[in-house]
Enzyme design. Structure first.
Site, PDB file in Angstrom:
ATOM      1  N   CYS A   2       0.861  -1.172   0.000  1.00  0.00           N
ATOM      2  CA  CYS A   2       0.000   0.000   0.000  1.00  0.00           C
ATOM      3  C   CYS A   2       0.901   1.226   0.000  1.00  0.00           C
ATOM      4  O   CYS A   2       2.099   1.126   0.221  1.00  0.00           O
ATOM      5  CB  CYS A   2      -0.877   0.040   1.239  1.00  0.00           C
ATOM      6  SG  CYS A   2      -1.885  -1.438   1.466  1.00  0.00           S
ATOM      7  N   ARG A  27       1.485   1.639  -6.043  1.00  0.00           N
ATOM      8  CA  ARG A  27       1.640   0.652  -4.979  1.00  0.00           C
ATOM      9  C   ARG A  27       0.308  -0.009  -4.608  1.00  0.00           C
ATOM     10  O   ARG A  27       0.266  -0.933  -3.798  1.00  0.00           O
ATOM     11  CB  ARG A  27       2.210   1.319  -3.720  1.00  0.00           C
ATOM     12  CG  ARG A  27       3.549   1.997  -3.932  1.00  0.00           C
ATOM     13  CD  ARG A  27       3.950   2.764  -2.681  1.00  0.00           C
ATOM     14  NE  ARG A  27       4.188   1.871  -1.589  1.00  0.00           N
ATOM     15  CZ  ARG A  27       5.372   1.348  -1.269  1.00  0.00           C
ATOM     16  NH1 ARG A  27       6.429   1.662  -1.981  1.00  0.00           N
ATOM     17  NH2 ARG A  27       5.506   0.544  -0.255  1.00  0.00           N
ATOM     18  N   TRP A  76      -3.823  -1.616  -1.353  1.00  0.00           N
ATOM     19  CA  TRP A  76      -3.840  -2.844  -2.166  1.00  0.00           C
ATOM     20  C   TRP A  76      -4.280  -3.923  -1.190  1.00  0.00           C
ATOM     21  O   TRP A  76      -3.527  -4.359  -0.340  1.00  0.00           O
ATOM     22  CB  TRP A  76      -2.441  -3.125  -2.711  1.00  0.00           C
ATOM     23  CG  TRP A  76      -2.350  -4.306  -3.624  1.00  0.00           C
ATOM     24  CD1 TRP A  76      -1.875  -5.544  -3.314  1.00  0.00           C
ATOM     25  CD2 TRP A  76      -2.722  -4.357  -4.994  1.00  0.00           C
ATOM     26  NE1 TRP A  76      -1.934  -6.346  -4.425  1.00  0.00           N
ATOM     27  CE2 TRP A  76      -2.448  -5.660  -5.461  1.00  0.00           C
ATOM     28  CE3 TRP A  76      -3.273  -3.424  -5.880  1.00  0.00           C
ATOM     29  CZ2 TRP A  76      -2.706  -6.049  -6.774  1.00  0.00           C
ATOM     30  CZ3 TRP A  76      -3.517  -3.815  -7.179  1.00  0.00           C
ATOM     31  CH2 TRP A  76      -3.239  -5.106  -7.615  1.00  0.00           C
ATOM     32  N   ASN A 102       0.684  -0.364   6.104  1.00  0.00           N
ATOM     33  CA  ASN A 102       1.066  -1.130   4.926  1.00  0.00           C
ATOM     34  C   ASN A 102       1.715  -2.411   5.428  1.00  0.00           C
ATOM     35  O   ASN A 102       2.640  -2.343   6.229  1.00  0.00           O
ATOM     36  CB  ASN A 102       2.061  -0.317   4.081  1.00  0.00           C
ATOM     37  CG  ASN A 102       2.670  -1.122   2.957  1.00  0.00           C
ATOM     38  OD1 ASN A 102       2.057  -2.068   2.464  1.00  0.00           O
ATOM     39  ND2 ASN A 102       3.877  -0.748   2.555  1.00  0.00           N
ATOM     40  N   GLY A 103       1.239  -3.566   4.994  1.00  0.00           N
ATOM     41  CA  GLY A 103       1.857  -4.822   5.429  1.00  0.00           C
ATOM     42  C   GLY A 103       0.827  -5.761   6.025  1.00  0.00           C
ATOM     43  O   GLY A 103      -0.363  -5.644   5.739  1.00  0.00           O
ATOM     44  N   GLU A 487       8.661 -22.126 -17.649  1.00  0.00           N
ATOM     45  CA  GLU A 487       8.615 -20.725 -17.239  1.00  0.00           C
ATOM     46  C   GLU A 487       9.851 -19.979 -17.745  1.00  0.00           C
ATOM     47  O   GLU A 487       9.754 -18.831 -18.191  1.00  0.00           O
ATOM     48  CB  GLU A 487       8.492 -20.632 -15.709  1.00  0.00           C
ATOM     49  CG  GLU A 487       8.490 -19.230 -15.144  1.00  0.00           C
ATOM     50  CD  GLU A 487       7.314 -18.356 -15.592  1.00  0.00           C
ATOM     51  OE1 GLU A 487       6.377 -18.860 -16.247  1.00  0.00           O
ATOM     52  OE2 GLU A 487       7.358 -17.141 -15.311  1.00  0.00           O
ATOM     53  N   LYS A 491       9.553 -16.764 -20.196  1.00  0.00           N
ATOM     54  CA  LYS A 491      10.141 -15.462 -19.841  1.00  0.00           C
ATOM     55  C   LYS A 491      11.058 -14.993 -20.953  1.00  0.00           C
ATOM     56  O   LYS A 491      11.037 -13.838 -21.345  1.00  0.00           O
ATOM     57  CB  LYS A 491      10.907 -15.640 -18.552  1.00  0.00           C
ATOM     58  CG  LYS A 491      10.728 -14.834 -17.366  1.00  0.00           C
ATOM     59  CD  LYS A 491       9.495 -14.337 -16.759  1.00  0.00           C
ATOM     60  CE  LYS A 491       8.186 -14.479 -17.419  1.00  0.00           C
ATOM     61  NZ  LYS A 491       7.097 -14.738 -16.518  1.00  0.00           N
ATOM     62  N   GLU A 494       9.167 -14.006 -24.181  1.00  0.00           N
ATOM     63  CA  GLU A 494       8.289 -12.860 -23.945  1.00  0.00           C
ATOM     64  C   GLU A 494       9.034 -11.528 -24.018  1.00  0.00           C
ATOM     65  O   GLU A 494       8.538 -10.568 -24.613  1.00  0.00           O
ATOM     66  CB  GLU A 494       7.684 -13.047 -22.545  1.00  0.00           C
ATOM     67  CG  GLU A 494       6.548 -12.134 -22.202  1.00  0.00           C
ATOM     68  CD  GLU A 494       5.932 -12.492 -20.842  1.00  0.00           C
ATOM     69  OE1 GLU A 494       6.600 -13.164 -20.027  1.00  0.00           O
ATOM     70  OE2 GLU A 494       4.788 -12.092 -20.601  1.00  0.00           O
ATOM     71  N   HIS A 510      12.398 -37.495 -28.739  1.00  0.00           N
ATOM     72  CA  HIS A 510      11.245 -37.937 -29.534  1.00  0.00           C
ATOM     73  C   HIS A 510      10.895 -36.931 -30.635  1.00  0.00           C
ATOM     74  O   HIS A 510       9.782 -36.967 -31.163  1.00  0.00           O
ATOM     75  CB  HIS A 510      10.041 -38.167 -28.623  1.00  0.00           C
ATOM     76  CG  HIS A 510      10.257 -39.296 -27.645  1.00  0.00           C
ATOM     77  ND1 HIS A 510      10.332 -40.612 -28.042  1.00  0.00           N
ATOM     78  CD2 HIS A 510      10.447 -39.293 -26.307  1.00  0.00           C
ATOM     79  CE1 HIS A 510      10.545 -41.380 -26.980  1.00  0.00           C
ATOM     80  NE2 HIS A 510      10.626 -40.602 -25.917  1.00  0.00           N
ATOM     81  N   LYS A 606      -0.654  -6.710 -20.096  1.00  0.00           N
ATOM     82  CA  LYS A 606      -0.528  -7.224 -18.737  1.00  0.00           C
ATOM     83  C   LYS A 606      -1.740  -8.090 -18.378  1.00  0.00           C
ATOM     84  O   LYS A 606      -1.597  -9.147 -17.784  1.00  0.00           O
ATOM     85  CB  LYS A 606      -0.380  -6.064 -17.747  1.00  0.00           C
ATOM     86  CG  LYS A 606      -0.178  -6.492 -16.295  1.00  0.00           C
ATOM     87  CD  LYS A 606       1.155  -7.192 -16.112  1.00  0.00           C
ATOM     88  CE  LYS A 606       1.355  -7.761 -14.734  1.00  0.00           C
ATOM     89  NZ  LYS A 606       2.407  -8.782 -14.694  1.00  0.00           N
TER      90      LYS A 606
HETATM   91  O1  M6R Z   1      -3.245 -12.427 -14.718  1.00  0.00           O
HETATM   92  P1  M6R Z   1      -2.982 -13.885 -15.060  1.00  0.00           P
HETATM   93  O2  M6R Z   1      -2.088 -14.540 -14.074  1.00  0.00           O
HETATM   94  O3  M6R Z   1      -4.244 -14.643 -15.268  1.00  0.00           O
HETATM   95  O4  M6R Z   1      -2.222 -13.844 -16.439  1.00  0.00           O
HETATM   96  C1  M6R Z   1      -1.927 -15.028 -17.108  1.00  0.00           C
HETATM   97  C2  M6R Z   1      -0.932 -14.796 -18.213  1.00  0.00           C
HETATM   98  O5  M6R Z   1      -1.445 -13.875 -19.144  1.00  0.00           O
HETATM   99  C3  M6R Z   1       0.401 -14.270 -17.676  1.00  0.00           C
HETATM  100  O6  M6R Z   1       0.955 -15.125 -16.716  1.00  0.00           O
HETATM  101  C4  M6R Z   1       1.402 -14.098 -18.814  1.00  0.00           C
HETATM  102  O7  M6R Z   1       1.766 -15.343 -19.320  1.00  0.00           O
HETATM  103  C5  M6R Z   1       2.615 -13.327 -18.307  1.00  0.00           C
HETATM  104  N1  M6R Z   1       2.835 -12.164 -19.123  1.00  0.00           N
HETATM  105  C6  M6R Z   1       3.852 -14.127 -18.242  1.00  0.00           C
HETATM  106  O8  M6R Z   1       4.952 -13.380 -17.848  1.00  0.00           O
END
Ligand code: M6R
Length: 611
Positions: A2, A27, A76, A102-103, A487, A491, A494, A510, A606
């Protein structure tokens, strides 16, 4: 996470607080509030307006009295939904003390019960409100606000920063903290406290960082800082980079939000773990809203999610199966919807979503509910659509994640899901109290291990340098190393736009092995099946691949052209939380070398609210 601001000695206190809150909105922004000293009383206004709470608050404060001191907060939510009643500042029973926080207060439930028994009336669902009632008791006993704050903070467990204002001494702002940053500052004769410097740029020119368990008493032009015994100490002065504007300050000295969020991971993990153990050692999940009784007939768990959240779900599958001995499946949310799935009232469906708004996951959860399944969401946003619609929730407490690439939320999701898996094990009787306690103890070491992994960034940067202009990457792993590999690949693609595919290591031979040639980089997560992984690494190396491996410090036989070491984690189920860190850093490092905007990668958003 927060945002907090407090000030004293400024005739335009309200305007300065609102301005600070606007700058602190990054925040958290699901509700906001302000309390002002008003003669011998306090005046308070709050608003809960989704993403525009501070704007709503500004409109609602049009009739505020003139004041020279006040405190403000932008929230938040972690405990209690983002309503006006839960918005800060909170007041004591007399309305003469106001407090923002906050916390997380870990022992709030026990404190609230004893305060209620002593006649205090609670008006919110927050963990915060106990603090203001504790202050009330101390002031009633004759303490000044500084002593009252010290005594109060001694009784609470958790991680927090707190600021209070009392009608009885309207020029005084008192602040304290533990594990959560808080600054005191001065500009001319005006005294400030704030969560971070962005709130005060242009207003303050001298800054001081409060240390753990210190209490600051701020008056116009005067600062007194004491330790937990009440001894006066010299405040720690901080130099603020003169080139910082508000956005630079919000990044806290990091080049971008992604690296800031990477470094917030230990805190995100620690906060997500706070408050999960009851007085008797059993797991407590306040917002799950499902009891062992509700779950008694459940014979299958299905995790639904997208992207990084899906990978967190994959890690959780191992925990649920190993600890709770419950069959667990992980489904890509967009696939579940259009399949002839077999979901029913004996299925527990867990949606994993940082935002809680991703349409694919939301619709998969709705589909599950239509089929009669119970639904739980693991989300970072308390007021999200998924959180409102699901039968229960487990919240990650990572604070807002700005960068499109999920980092701190991904780690927080994994640990939240692992706590849920332990709760299921507890209710199903597949683990006894001692075994659960031992895993929880090991989990408490994760924030330190993540911080250790982050501290090895230089080694990762050197590997990124050595990889030069590599364009093709395979990420491989087995068992719990497989979701870590996925993952790592996500990353990298992306934010660097390099071709990166994740595979179960046993699958390489395979088909995908046909693509491996000199110049291909194979990133291998060696644990937990390091012996099996060695032969998969050898298969790739024999075709000329450059091998980068992720190996625990304790692995003396790690293979690879480059080895990214991570701290050894005793329980292999928990190790992905640490193993993913060098892969995040590698993606970041390679993307920065290519000059990419890591916070806003091309073609992505996002929160994805389309199918
Ligand atoms: O908000 P969400 O966790 O549902 O989002 C899911 C994906 O869109 C999200 O994890 C996306 O793959 C990220 N940009 C990965 O870094």
């Amino acid at each position: 996470m927060c945002g907090i601001i407090g000030l004293t000695g400024d005739g335009g206190a309200l305007d300065a607080i609102l301005d600070g809150l606007r700058r602190l909105e990054y925040r958290g922004y699901d509700s906001a509030g302000v309390a002002l000293a008003d003669g011998g009383a306090l005046w308070r206004e709050r608003a809960a307006g989704g993403s525009h709470s501070v704007a709503d608050l500004a409109a609602a404060t049009a009739g505020a009295p003139p004041s020279r001191a006040g405190i403000g907060h932008t929230r938040w939510a972690t405990h209690g939904s983002p309503t006006v009643a839960n918005a800060h500042p909170h007041l004591d029973c007399s309305g003469r003390i106001a407090l923002v926080h906050n916390g997380i207060i870990e022992n709030h439930a026990a404190l609230a019960a004893s305060l209620a028994a002593r006649g205090h009336v609670f008006t919110s669902e927050t963990d915060t409100e106990v603090l203001v009632h504790l202050l009330e008791e101390e002031l009633a006993g004759g303490a000044g606000l500084g002593d009252a704050m010290r005594a109060t903070l001694r009784t609470v467990r958790g991680a927090f920063s707190v600021v209070a204002l009392a009608a009885s001494d309207p020029e005084l702002i008192v602040a304290g903290r533990r594990s959560v940053p808080l600054l005191a500052a001065f500009g001319g004769g005006v005294g400030f406290v704030a969560s971070d410097v962005s709130a005060l740029l242009g207003r303050a020119d001298r800054y001081y960082a409060l240390e753990d368990d210190q209490v600051a008493e701020v008056r116009p032009g005067r600062l007194r800082v004491t330790d937990d015994e009440g001894r006066e100490v010299v405040p720690t002065a901080v130099t603020v980079d003169p080139s910082w504007d508000v956005v630079a300050a919000q990044k806290g000295g990091f080049d971008d939000f992604m690296s800031k969020e990477l470094h917030e991971q230990p805190r995100a993990v620690a906060d997500t773990l706070l408050d999960r153990r009851g007085a008797d050692g059993s797991i407590v999940l306040d917002e799950l809203r499902l009891s062992p009784y509700d779950l008694r007939g459940v014979d299958k768990l299905v995790l639904v999610a997208c992207g990084s959240s899906f990978h967190a779900g994959m890690v959780a599958k191992y925990a649920v199966e190993r600890w709770a001995r419950l069959p667990a499946e992980v489904e890509i949310a967009s696939e579940l919807r259009y399949r002839e799935h077999v979901l029913h009232e004996r299925t527990l469906v867990v949606g994993v979503s940082q935002s809680g708004e991703t349409l694919d996951t939301l619709e998969a959860l709705r589909e599950a509910r239509r089929a009669g399944a119970r639904t739980v969401v693991v989300s970072n946003v308390v007021h999200s659509t998924m959180a409102r619609e699901a039968d229960g929730a487990v919240y990650t407490r990572a604070g807002p994640e700005v960068s499109v690439a999920s980092t701190k939320c991904h780690l927080a999701q994994i640990v939240a899901l692992q706590v849920l898996a332990l709760a299921l094990a507890q209710w199903r009787g597949t683990m006894g109290p001692a075994a659960i306690a031992s895993v929880l103890d090991e989990m408490q070491r994760l924030p330190g291990a993540v911080a250790d992994a982050l501290s090895r960034k230089k080694e990762v940067d050197e590997v990124a340098d050595a990889l030069g202009d590599a364009r093709d990457f395979f990420f491989i792993g087995r068992n719990l190393g497989y979701p870590v590999a996925l993952e790592g690949a996500l990353k990298l693609k992306e934010i660097s736009y390099l071709r990166a595919e994740g595979y179960p290591a046993g699958e390489l031979k395979h088909g995908p092995l046909a693509l491996v040639e000199p110049g291909t980089v194979v990133v291998a997560v060696l644990d937990p099946l390091r012996d099996k992984m060695r032969s998969n690494v050898a298969e790739a190396a024999a075709r000329g691949a450059t091998v980068v491996s992720v190996a625990a410090d304790g692995d003396r036989n790690a293979v690879g052209d480059h080895v990214l070491r991570v701290p050894t984690v005793a329980d292999p189920v928990l190790a992905p939380v640490v193993e993913v860190v060098p892969l995040q850093l590698l993606a970041y490092s390679l993307a920065r070398r290519l000059g990419n905007d890591v916070d806003r990668p091309r073609n992505l958003a996002k929160t994805v609210t389309v199918e």
